[in-house]
Motif scaffolding. Structure first.
Motif, PDB file in Angstrom:
ATOM      1  N   UNK A 194     -15.844  -8.030   3.510  1.00  0.00           N
ATOM      2  CA  UNK A 194     -15.309  -8.426   4.812  1.00  0.00           C
ATOM      3  C   UNK A 194     -14.747  -7.198   5.521  1.00  0.00           C
ATOM      4  N   UNK A 195     -15.635  -6.382   6.042  1.00  0.00           N
ATOM      5  CA  UNK A 195     -15.224  -5.243   6.841  1.00  0.00           C
ATOM      6  C   UNK A 195     -14.801  -4.050   6.001  1.00  0.00           C
ATOM      7  N   UNK A 196     -14.398  -3.009   6.719  1.00  0.00           N
ATOM      8  CA  UNK A 196     -14.079  -1.732   6.082  1.00  0.00           C
ATOM      9  C   UNK A 196     -12.930  -1.847   5.078  1.00  0.00           C
ATOM     10  N   UNK A 197     -11.987  -2.735   5.277  1.00  0.00           N
ATOM     11  CA  UNK A 197     -10.865  -2.836   4.337  1.00  0.00           C
ATOM     12  C   UNK A 197     -11.278  -3.385   2.987  1.00  0.00           C
ATOM     13  N   UNK A 198     -12.508  -3.911   2.870  1.00  0.00           N
ATOM     14  CA  UNK A 198     -12.993  -4.401   1.580  1.00  0.00           C
ATOM     15  C   UNK A 198     -13.600  -3.286   0.740  1.00  0.00           C
ATOM     16  N   UNK A 199     -13.798  -2.112   1.317  1.00  0.00           N
ATOM     17  CA  UNK A 199     -14.391  -0.992   0.590  1.00  0.00           C
ATOM     18  C   UNK A 199     -13.351  -0.309  -0.298  1.00  0.00           C
ATOM     19  N   UNK A 200     -13.830   0.437  -1.272  1.00  0.00           N
ATOM     20  CA  UNK A 200     -12.937   1.259  -2.074  1.00  0.00           C
ATOM     21  C   UNK A 200     -11.950   0.482  -2.910  1.00  0.00           C
ATOM     22  N   UNK A 201     -12.334  -0.685  -3.426  1.00  0.00           N
ATOM     23  CA  UNK A 201     -11.433  -1.474  -4.261  1.00  0.00           C
ATOM     24  C   UNK A 201     -10.847  -2.678  -3.586  1.00  0.00           C
ATOM     25  N   UNK A 202     -11.016  -2.792  -2.268  1.00  0.00           N
ATOM     26  CA  UNK A 202     -10.570  -3.988  -1.573  1.00  0.00           C
ATOM     27  C   UNK A 202      -9.106  -3.969  -1.191  1.00  0.00           C
ATOM     28  N   UNK A 203      -8.668  -5.057  -0.576  1.00  0.00           N
ATOM     29  CA  UNK A 203      -7.303  -5.177  -0.058  1.00  0.00           C
ATOM     30  C   UNK A 203      -6.710  -6.504  -0.512  1.00  0.00           C
ATOM     31  N   UNK A 204      -5.636  -6.434  -1.273  1.00  0.00           N
ATOM     32  CA  UNK A 204      -4.975  -7.631  -1.798  1.00  0.00           C
ATOM     33  C   UNK A 204      -3.522  -7.738  -1.385  1.00  0.00           C
ATOM     34  N   UNK A 205      -2.947  -6.681  -0.807  1.00  0.00           N
ATOM     35  CA  UNK A 205      -1.539  -6.733  -0.440  1.00  0.00           C
ATOM     36  C   UNK A 205      -0.661  -7.004  -1.638  1.00  0.00           C
ATOM     37  N   UNK A 206       0.199  -7.988  -1.516  1.00  0.00           N
ATOM     38  CA  UNK A 206       1.142  -8.315  -2.585  1.00  0.00           C
ATOM     39  C   UNK A 206       0.680  -9.408  -3.511  1.00  0.00           C
ATOM     40  N   UNK A 207      -0.640  -9.593  -3.641  1.00  0.00           N
ATOM     41  CA  UNK A 207      -1.154 -10.721  -4.422  1.00  0.00           C
ATOM     42  C   UNK A 207      -0.717 -10.701  -5.879  1.00  0.00           C
ATOM     43  N   UNK A 208      -0.343  -9.542  -6.406  1.00  0.00           N
ATOM     44  CA  UNK A 208       0.112  -9.452  -7.797  1.00  0.00           C
ATOM     45  C   UNK A 208       1.630  -9.572  -7.929  1.00  0.00           C
ATOM     46  N   UNK A 209       2.293 -10.011  -6.882  1.00  0.00           N
ATOM     47  CA  UNK A 209       3.762 -10.113  -6.928  1.00  0.00           C
ATOM     48  C   UNK A 209       4.219 -11.115  -7.980  1.00  0.00           C
ATOM     49  N   UNK A 210       5.278 -10.755  -8.688  1.00  0.00           N
ATOM     50  CA  UNK A 210       5.906 -11.732  -9.585  1.00  0.00           C
ATOM     51  C   UNK A 210       6.879 -12.592  -8.774  1.00  0.00           C
ATOM     52  N   UNK A 211       7.434 -13.590  -9.420  1.00  0.00           N
ATOM     53  CA  UNK A 211       8.288 -14.545  -8.708  1.00  0.00           C
ATOM     54  C   UNK A 211       9.499 -13.875  -8.083  1.00  0.00           C
ATOM     55  N   UNK A 212       9.993 -12.791  -8.688  1.00  0.00           N
ATOM     56  CA  UNK A 212      11.184 -12.111  -8.171  1.00  0.00           C
ATOM     57  C   UNK A 212      10.897 -11.337  -6.892  1.00  0.00           C
ATOM     58  N   UNK A 213       9.616 -11.152  -6.562  1.00  0.00           N
ATOM     59  CA  UNK A 213       9.265 -10.372  -5.377  1.00  0.00           C
ATOM     60  C   UNK A 213       8.491 -11.206  -4.361  1.00  0.00           C
ATOM     61  N   UNK A 214       8.796 -12.494  -4.332  1.00  0.00           N
ATOM     62  CA  UNK A 214       8.320 -13.385  -3.281  1.00  0.00           C
ATOM     63  C   UNK A 214       9.537 -13.830  -2.485  1.00  0.00           C
TER      64      UNK A 214
END
Length: 454
Positions: free
Chosen positions: A63-83
């Motif tokens: 989905x566009x240039x931001x999907x290149x080079x490993x992609x874009x997930x932002x904070x998707x790996x955040x644990x509960x303490x960082x939501x």
């Protein structure tokens, strides 16, 4: 009724993880890309699983240039303490974490007014003014009848203006760290009067927010700007500065409560308190801008901030813009320097008066414009849609004006031969999940773009 799954690429309950940064990426090189995909059905939006069964959006593959080079997930790996769920400027600043790279998700609930103090009390321009600044004093000091038109303002009142502007900047500039998702939630999540600064970081997602009225209390008068001078302001709603892997999706950008039409004129020029709505500048790279509404604004989207920034920007500024609505925009939708920019399936609703252009072709730009829809009122010449800004080439294919296939590049070259542009930018986009027929774009974008539609 919103578009169904066959015509949209922004809904999912699926799960996808981004590959590691070392993973091989499907990247278009600085010179050439492969052929664009044919019309196809849209894949579902990826989502990542989290503690408590929450799911945070990540950019779909291809989905566009931001999907290149490993992609874009932002904070998707955040644990509960960082939501975090934030409702005030102070809560937002604390949640942003002062550059901490720990993955985080920041849910914006309701209106956050950046022009507030640490106790949440509203601030206005008078609260920022310092060192004797007043608008009346500034106008008196730099009136062209006495100051002239050959030099920029200088001296005590200009110094006071700059000091006052710095005080406002401390409040309204909000810095976003790496591995961050900022996500609107609930009814009408909105950032009022603020500017999000994504500067020198990687992996950021911004979705489902309304950005309204990032206004400058202290514009600077420049008597040398153009033939008649101009008021120049700071503060774009959202700035991507030297950052990579940024996804800007399903947001609404508007001047809102403070339209330019309601502002005064001084020295014969609009007292301009707004800059841009979105800037991608100073070596930023791998950005996807999708399903947003950009409305009621003058200088809207700038990609590449300077003709002289080739050392920083050459080979970067790779941006994809798709399924955005540009409604009553004067210019820069977008204006591009240096970058390989893919602009497809956007809907441009042009104002009947005051319109300048949509696609600005700047220095060394490689702008690929395909399958867009332009709704053009009768008084506006379609040759205006393209504007040359020292650029030399533009690939323009299968774009429709009021539903009819139109050779916009040919019209531009015939109308403005001194700005004649070649038609081959030397690359073709491959990072597209789907391409809608341009005849369908007005309906699809009207139904799906903007905050609250993701």
């Amino acid at each position: 009724m919103r578009p169904n799954d066959r015509t949209t690429a922004h809904r999912s309950t699926g799960r996808e993880r981004r590959p590691g940064r070392a993973a091989a990426a499907v990247l278009c090189g600085a010179a050439l890309c492969c052929s664009a995909p044919a019309l196809s059905a849209a894949p579902a939006l990826a989502a990542a699983a989290h503690p408590g069964d929450a799911a945070w959006p990540v950019l779909p593959a291809r989905d566009g240039w931001a999907s290149a080079g490993g992609g874009t997930t932002g904070g998707a790996d955040a644990d509960a303490a960082h939501v975090f769920t934030v409702r005030t400027r102070g809560e937002l600043v604390r949640a942003l974490g002062d550059g901490d790279p720990t993955p985080r998700v920041i849910r914006v609930a309701g209106t956050i007014d950046a022009n507030t103090d640490d106790r949440g009390r509203p601030l206005d321009c008078a609260d920022y003014a310092t060192d004797g600044y007043s608008r009346e004093g500034y106008l008196k000091a730099y009136d062209p009848a006495t100051w002239g038109r050959e030099e920029l303002p200088s001296g005590p009142m200009e110094e006071a203006r700059a000091a006052s502007a710095a005080r406002q900047a401390e409040r309204v500039k909000l810095s976003v760290g790496p591995n961050t998702t900022i996500l609107g939630t609930g009814r009408n999540p909105r950032l009022l009067g603020g500017t999000l600064q994504i500067k020198g970081v990687d992996n950021v997602v911004v979705r489902e927010l309304t950005f309204e009225d990032a206004y400058d209390c202290f514009p600077q008068w420049d008597p040398t700007d153009g033939a008649d001078g101009a008021w120049n302001s700071e503060y774009d709603n959202l700035v991507v500065h030297g950052s990579t892997h940024v996804w800007v999706d399903h947001n609404t950008f508007t001047d809102g409560r403070r339209p330019d039409s309601g502002q005064p004129h001084y020295f014969g020029q609009l007292f301009q308190q707004h800059d841009g709505e979105l800037d991608v500048v100073r070596g930023a790279d791998l950005v996807t801008v999708s399903w947003n509404v950009f409305a009621d604004h003058d200088k809207t989207v700038l990609i590449g901030n300077s003709d002289s920034a080739g050392d920083t920007d050459r080979g970067r500024l790779r941006v994809t813009m798709h399924h955005n609505l540009f409604r009553d925009i004067v210019e820069r939708a977008p204006r591009v320097r240096f970058g390989q920019v893919d602009v497809y399936n956007n809907h441009h609703v042009v104002p009947a008066s005051g319109y300048a252009y949509s696609w600005g072709v700047g220095v060394e730009s490689r702008l690929y414009v395909e399958a867009n829809a332009v709704t053009l009122p009768t008084p506006v010449d379609p040759a205006q849609v393209i504007k040359g800004w020292k650029g030399t080439v533009l690939t323009e294919r299968n774009n429709r004006v009021n539903g009819s296939l139109t050779d916009l590049l040919g019209l531009h070259n015939a109308a403005v031969p001194e700005e004649e542009l070649g038609d081959d930018v030397g690359w073709r986009p491959v990072l597209r999940t789907r391409v809608d027929h341009p005849r369908l774009v007005p309906h699809i974008v009207e139904e799906g773009a903007g905050a609250g539609r993701g």
